[in-house]
Design a protein around this motif. Sequence first.
Motif, PDB file in Angstrom:
ATOM      1  N   ILE A  60       0.825  -1.225  -0.178  1.00 46.40           N
ATOM      2  CA  ILE A  60      -0.073  -0.163   0.037  1.00 46.40           C
ATOM      3  C   ILE A  60       0.858   1.159   0.019  1.00 46.40           C
ATOM      4  CG2 ILE A  60      -1.626   1.283   1.289  1.00 46.40           C
ATOM      5  CD1 ILE A  60      -2.765  -1.394   2.263  1.00 46.40           C
ATOM      6  N   GLN A  61       1.863   1.232   1.103  1.00 48.14           N
ATOM      7  CA  GLN A  61       2.969   2.443   0.821  1.00 48.14           C
ATOM      8  C   GLN A  61       3.611   2.676  -0.397  1.00 48.14           C
ATOM      9  OE1 GLN A  61       2.967   4.421   2.874  1.00 48.14           O
ATOM     10  NE2 GLN A  61       4.716   5.824   3.130  1.00 48.14           N
ATOM     11  N   VAL A  63       2.481   1.905  -3.350  1.00 44.51           N
ATOM     12  CA  VAL A  63       1.315   2.331  -4.505  1.00 44.51           C
ATOM     13  C   VAL A  63       1.183   3.947  -4.270  1.00 44.51           C
ATOM     14  CG1 VAL A  63      -1.054   2.274  -4.941  1.00 44.51           C
ATOM     15  CG2 VAL A  63       0.190   0.046  -4.664  1.00 44.51           C
ATOM     16  N   ARG A  64       0.985   4.210  -2.691  1.00 43.98           N
ATOM     17  CA  ARG A  64       0.761   5.492  -2.429  1.00 43.98           C
ATOM     18  C   ARG A  64       1.995   6.592  -2.903  1.00 43.98           C
ATOM     19  NH1 ARG A  64       0.591   6.305   3.571  1.00 43.98           N
ATOM     20  NH2 ARG A  64      -0.415   8.499   3.035  1.00 43.98           N
ATOM     21  N   ILE A  65       3.410   5.889  -2.848  1.00 45.15           N
ATOM     22  CA  ILE A  65       4.609   6.716  -3.312  1.00 45.15           C
ATOM     23  C   ILE A  65       4.409   6.957  -4.873  1.00 45.15           C
ATOM     24  CG2 ILE A  65       6.987   6.621  -3.176  1.00 45.15           C
ATOM     25  CD1 ILE A  65       6.901   5.140  -0.666  1.00 45.15           C
ATOM     26  N   GLN A  66       4.116   5.881  -5.582  1.00 43.65           N
ATOM     27  CA  GLN A  66       4.086   5.945  -7.005  1.00 43.65           C
ATOM     28  C   GLN A  66       2.866   6.629  -7.281  1.00 43.65           C
ATOM     29  OE1 GLN A  66       5.893   4.593  -9.173  1.00 43.65           O
ATOM     30  NE2 GLN A  66       4.529   5.371 -11.037  1.00 43.65           N
ATOM     31  N   ARG A  67       1.991   7.067  -6.846  1.00 38.15           N
ATOM     32  CA  ARG A  67       0.682   7.855  -7.039  1.00 38.15           C
ATOM     33  C   ARG A  67       1.449   9.366  -6.801  1.00 38.15           C
ATOM     34  NH1 ARG A  67      -5.132   6.188  -5.504  1.00 38.15           N
ATOM     35  NH2 ARG A  67      -5.664   7.943  -6.638  1.00 38.15           N
ATOM     36  N   ARG A  68       2.013   9.555  -5.717  1.00 44.43           N
ATOM     37  CA  ARG A  68       2.354  10.936  -5.386  1.00 44.43           C
ATOM     38  C   ARG A  68       3.208  11.286  -6.366  1.00 44.43           C
ATOM     39  NH1 ARG A  68       2.627  14.354  -0.728  1.00 44.43           N
ATOM     40  NH2 ARG A  68       0.720  13.091  -0.318  1.00 44.43           N
ATOM     41  N   LYS A  78      11.046   3.403  -3.200  1.00 41.92           N
ATOM     42  CA  LYS A  78      10.306   2.394  -3.578  1.00 41.92           C
ATOM     43  C   LYS A  78      10.739   1.026  -3.648  1.00 41.92           C
ATOM     44  CE  LYS A  78       8.204   5.720  -7.160  1.00 41.92           C
ATOM     45  NZ  LYS A  78       7.984   6.122  -8.520  1.00 41.92           N
ATOM     46  N   ARG A 282       6.726   6.252   7.013  1.00 46.80           N
ATOM     47  CA  ARG A 282       5.513   6.235   6.352  1.00 46.80           C
ATOM     48  C   ARG A 282       5.246   7.572   5.587  1.00 46.80           C
ATOM     49  NH1 ARG A 282       4.807   7.656  11.342  1.00 46.80           N
ATOM     50  NH2 ARG A 282       3.630   9.400  12.276  1.00 46.80           N
ATOM     51  N   LEU A 284       5.138  10.317   3.096  1.00 50.33           N
ATOM     52  CA  LEU A 284       5.122  10.492   1.430  1.00 50.33           C
ATOM     53  C   LEU A 284       6.293  11.567   1.220  1.00 50.33           C
ATOM     54  CD1 LEU A 284       1.886   9.822   0.651  1.00 50.33           C
ATOM     55  CD2 LEU A 284       3.314   8.017   0.681  1.00 50.33           C
ATOM     56  N   LYS A 287       4.648  16.458  -3.311  1.00 51.82           N
ATOM     57  CA  LYS A 287       4.316  16.462  -4.624  1.00 51.82           C
ATOM     58  C   LYS A 287       5.115  17.284  -5.855  1.00 51.82           C
ATOM     59  CE  LYS A 287      -0.618  15.899  -3.726  1.00 51.82           C
ATOM     60  NZ  LYS A 287      -1.904  16.332  -3.694  1.00 51.82           N
TER      61      LYS A 287
END
Length: 297
Positions: A60-61, A63-68, A78, A282, A284, A287
């Motif tokens: 989940i972390q 995926v969150r980093i990739q989306r950010r 990553k 945790r 992120l 942006k």
Amino acid sequence: MRELVSYSTSATTTTGVLVAAGGAALGGWWEDVNASPAWQDGAFFSLSAAYALVSAVALIQLVRIQRRVPEFGWTTQKVFHLMNFVVNGVRAVVFGFHIWVFLLPTRVYKLVLLDLPGLLFFSAYTLLVLFWAEIYHQARSLPTDKLRIIYVAVNAIVYIIQVCIWVYLGINDNQLVELVSKIFIVAVSAVALLGFAVYGGRLFVLLRRFPIESKGRKKKLYEVGTVTTICCTCFLIRCIVVAVSAFDADVSLEVLDHPILDFFYYLLTEILPSALVLFILRKLPPKRVSPQYHPIN
């Protein structure tokens, strides 16, 4: 006087009998627990569930980093989370099928399934050491171009040696070589322990020298100090337990009938450290990233 001596002797004898009886009862309980399929299933299925949970958190972390920050490739941050996902996922599967794993007729296959995730754990967390080493070298205006080469070389040597040991055990199941394999695991864990102690300690001292009003100083001090303590502790426990198990069959980690020992060993050396480190790291990345952005925050 004789009555007192007689009473004292009688009391001592009674106490000795009670202690012996208690020890025998405790020993009998421990043997019953180790031989109990219910305890074995409970311990190993609990490990499987815990590893699966940590693996899901790492995914989940990631995926969150990739989306950010989708514009970045496979940064250190990553890769670290990906390796945590893989390590904990493999452990979850292995302990989910613990009966088949521990009862494999060819012993070397069992050793591969149990030891390979440990090596991947070593690679994941020495990646964190590499990141800290790069920060420290940059802060001290030291060259950083050889650090990644050293990381890759050390990991390559570790895997090559371990694969050679597994191949030899597959050809000739030798107790001496199995002992060498365990001592090698101890040495590998000691390398990780040393890496965290050296670069975690150096970076912590470096951060303490920053002005008190420096932005993020307190958070970084807490982060580096806590992660260093956690990782040094888990690799130290690994060194001690594996070293003892190499010479004492009663502390063996590769058998089905040591469920409580296995449960606490993996809980303290992999599950809790991974969960705590993932929680601490945790945050992120921002942006809008500056050119000087480093991949782990």
